[in-house]
Enzyme design. Structure first.
Site, PDB file in Angstrom:
ATOM      1  N   GLY A 108      42.356  32.311  47.324  1.00 37.67           N
ATOM      2  CA  GLY A 108      43.808  32.371  47.543  1.00 37.67           C
ATOM      3  C   GLY A 108      44.103  32.616  49.019  1.00 37.67           C
ATOM      4  O   GLY A 108      43.376  33.351  49.678  1.00 37.67           O
ATOM      5  N   ARG A 118      29.495  26.787  40.796  1.00 30.35           N
ATOM      6  CA  ARG A 118      29.899  26.547  39.387  1.00 30.35           C
ATOM      7  C   ARG A 118      30.852  25.370  39.365  1.00 30.35           C
ATOM      8  O   ARG A 118      31.981  25.475  38.920  1.00 30.35           O
ATOM      9  CB  ARG A 118      30.614  27.789  38.848  1.00 30.35           C
ATOM     10  CG  ARG A 118      29.748  29.013  38.710  1.00 30.35           C
ATOM     11  CD  ARG A 118      30.589  30.256  38.436  1.00 30.35           C
ATOM     12  NE  ARG A 118      31.735  29.981  37.579  1.00 30.35           N
ATOM     13  CZ  ARG A 118      32.857  30.703  37.573  1.00 30.35           C
ATOM     14  NH1 ARG A 118      32.991  31.726  38.389  1.00 30.35           N
ATOM     15  NH2 ARG A 118      33.837  30.399  36.767  1.00 30.35           N
ATOM     16  N   ASP A 153      35.733  37.747  47.292  1.00 33.35           N
ATOM     17  CA  ASP A 153      34.419  37.878  46.643  1.00 33.35           C
ATOM     18  C   ASP A 153      33.817  36.530  46.246  1.00 33.35           C
ATOM     19  O   ASP A 153      32.631  36.290  46.442  1.00 33.35           O
ATOM     20  CB  ASP A 153      34.501  38.830  45.445  1.00 33.35           C
ATOM     21  CG  ASP A 153      35.462  38.347  44.372  1.00 33.35           C
ATOM     22  OD1 ASP A 153      36.396  37.576  44.710  1.00 33.35           O
ATOM     23  OD2 ASP A 153      35.312  38.730  43.208  1.00 33.35           O
ATOM     24  N   THR A 180      41.416  39.137  51.635  1.00 31.44           N
ATOM     25  CA  THR A 180      42.104  39.113  50.337  1.00 31.44           C
ATOM     26  C   THR A 180      43.251  40.111  50.348  1.00 31.44           C
ATOM     27  O   THR A 180      43.097  41.230  50.866  1.00 31.44           O
ATOM     28  CB  THR A 180      41.185  39.412  49.121  1.00 31.44           C
ATOM     29  OG1 THR A 180      42.005  39.657  47.969  1.00 31.44           O
ATOM     30  CG2 THR A 180      40.288  40.618  49.321  1.00 31.44           C
ATOM     31  N   ASP A 184      44.096  41.513  47.843  1.00 31.88           N
ATOM     32  CA  ASP A 184      43.767  42.486  46.799  1.00 31.88           C
ATOM     33  C   ASP A 184      43.011  43.711  47.316  1.00 31.88           C
ATOM     34  O   ASP A 184      42.938  44.728  46.627  1.00 31.88           O
ATOM     35  CB  ASP A 184      42.906  41.830  45.709  1.00 31.88           C
ATOM     36  CG  ASP A 184      43.525  40.570  45.135  1.00 31.88           C
ATOM     37  OD1 ASP A 184      44.768  40.462  45.180  1.00 31.88           O
ATOM     38  OD2 ASP A 184      42.779  39.698  44.656  1.00 31.88           O
ATOM     39  N   ASP A 203      39.871  44.220  47.409  1.00 33.76           N
ATOM     40  CA  ASP A 203      38.868  44.638  46.422  1.00 33.76           C
ATOM     41  C   ASP A 203      37.425  44.344  46.847  1.00 33.76           C
ATOM     42  O   ASP A 203      36.534  44.280  46.011  1.00 33.76           O
ATOM     43  CB  ASP A 203      39.171  43.980  45.059  1.00 33.76           C
ATOM     44  CG  ASP A 203      39.168  42.466  45.127  1.00 33.76           C
ATOM     45  OD1 ASP A 203      39.021  41.909  46.226  1.00 33.76           O
ATOM     46  OD2 ASP A 203      39.309  41.829  44.063  1.00 33.76           O
ATOM     47  N   ARG A 244      44.613  41.361  41.103  1.00 29.40           N
ATOM     48  CA  ARG A 244      43.524  41.055  40.172  1.00 29.40           C
ATOM     49  C   ARG A 244      43.087  42.312  39.418  1.00 29.40           C
ATOM     50  O   ARG A 244      43.948  42.975  38.881  1.00 29.40           O
ATOM     51  CB  ARG A 244      42.365  40.406  40.933  1.00 29.40           C
ATOM     52  CG  ARG A 244      41.834  39.190  40.208  1.00 29.40           C
ATOM     53  CD  ARG A 244      40.674  38.589  40.927  1.00 29.40           C
ATOM     54  NE  ARG A 244      41.073  37.562  41.861  1.00 29.40           N
ATOM     55  CZ  ARG A 244      41.361  36.305  41.531  1.00 29.40           C
ATOM     56  NH1 ARG A 244      41.277  35.927  40.288  1.00 29.40           N
ATOM     57  NH2 ARG A 244      41.718  35.426  42.439  1.00 29.40           N
TER      58      ARG A 244
END
Ligand code: F6P
Length: 372
Positions: free
Chosen positions: A19, A92, A129, A151, A153, A155, A197
């Site tokens: 983001g 992924r 992350d 971020t 966040d 985090d 989050r």
């Protein structure tokens, strides 16, 4: 100046992933100017690594030449001039099978080959992350790479703060301030949902600064009855409104996260926590209740001075790290210094709000309900 020889850096790539966060453009500018000072060229890899993985999707082949002229006047701009994505993680990567189902495949080796084919000798990876986990995988496969922690966040482990967080908290606080007058005029309960989050940093910091009555964070699953009692106390004590700040990852005791979307190659998307809470509080307290979701507004706009300076410091430090021969590390704020920490440690586990930290204690001292 670059050292001559086989391992000399001539060209670096910069990638912004996940983001967007206010400060990304400031990092880009600092990287470009610091690299230019060393005689290196810089290219911006569009949309995470899509510019290398899917070059046919771009008219310019997926790489943007970043000259000092190109990055002039961007320090204060929100967003990222090279684009970002939080989908299509190369570790992924979602691939659709003939039967319509989707599987995730590891396409990192392909990415490593693509970077080399584009003459990219080293990478500055700016992200949270997810992006820094990719950076760590690339480092293990021999790519010279340095991470920059981004971020809203906050985090990420091993850095006191990530850039983007201060801007998000400042704006959330301003929004909460604005809700006081409308809530008071209507004698309402206002529920404000903020991003973050699975961590409650934004909710906690803005909730305390905006003098809210209750703050609900993922780290403390809440008891709805406690929140209802706090609201009742607030009104019986003469208050004519109440403000509840809820993190998108907050959940009642025994319940799971409020998830709106889960798809291959991307992190699950949270949402709805505020709306559900407002509905429950309306039923429980009988009070007129509204909810507002600040959502992506927290990611937009101009970075605060703190975030601008931090982003510029991080960008310059990332280039210094590459010049010093470092790789597989993340720049980190350890006031007053910027240090380098292994990417593996930074991405090992999420940085949640510690329940014994002084900010939590402050909230309790101020009589703010944390839902427990
Ligand atoms: O990680 C940043 C963040 O803004 C989170 O706070 C939020 O959960 C998520 O990204 C939203 O992502 P998207 O851009 O996919 O809506």
């Amino acid at each position: 100046m670059p050292k001559a020889g086989r391992n000399a850096i001539r060209r670096i790539g910069i990638s912004t992933g996940g983001g967007d966060a206010p400060g990304l453009n400031a990092v880009i500018r600092a990287v470009v100017l610091s690299a230019h000072n060393r005689g290196w060229d810089v290219v911006g890899i569009r949309d995470g690594y899509n510019g290398v993985m899917l070059p046919d999707q771009y008219r310019d082949g997926g790489l943007m030449a970043l000259t000092p002229e190109r990055v002039r006047g961007i320090t204060h701009l929100g967003g990222t001039i090279i684009g970002t994505t939080n989908q299509g993680n190369p570790l992924r990567f979602p691939v659709q099978k003939p039967d319509g189902t989707t599987v995730e495949v590891d396409r990192c080796d392909e990415l490593v080959r693509g970077l080399a084919a584009n003459g990219i000798d080293a990478v500055v990876a700016v992200g949270g992350d997810g992006s820094l986990t990719i950076a760590n995988a690339l480092a293990k496969r021999g790519v010279r790479i340095v991470g920059v922690p981004k971020t809203i966040d906050n985090d990420l482990s091993r850095t006191v703060i990530t850039f983007g967080f201060d801007t998000a908290v400042s704006f959330a606080t301003e929004c909460i301030d604005r809700l006081h007058s409308t809530a008071a005029s209507h004698r309402r309960v206002m529920v404000v949902e903020v991003m973050g989050r699975y961590a409650g940093w934004i909710a906690l910091n803005s909730g305390i600064s905006g003098t809210s009555d209750a703050i609900l964070i993922p780290e403390i699953p809440y008891d709805l009855a406690r929140v209802g009692e706090k609201i009742a106390e607030r009104f019986s004590g003469g208050g004519n409104f109440a403000i509840v700040v809820v993190a998108e990852g907050a959940r009642p005791k025994g319940a799971s996260y409020s998830v709106v979307e889960k798809k291959a190659g991307a992190a699950e998307r949270l949402g709805g926590a505020g709306e559900k809470l407002a509905e429950e509080l309306r039923k429980l307290t009988g009070r007129d209740t509204r909810h507002v979701v600040l959502g992506h507004l927290l990611r937009g706009g101009t970075p605060t001075t703190f975030d601008r300076l931090l982003s510029l410091r991080f960008g310059a430090a990332a280039v210094r790290a590459l010049a010093a021969g470092k790789s597989g590390v993340m720049v980190a704020l350890d006031p007053p210094k910027v240090r380098y920490v292994p990417l593996a440690e930074a991405t090992e586990r999420m940085k949640c709000v510690p329940l014994d930290c002084d900010t939590i204690l402050t909230a309790r001292e101020l009589g703010i309900c944390l839902g427990d």
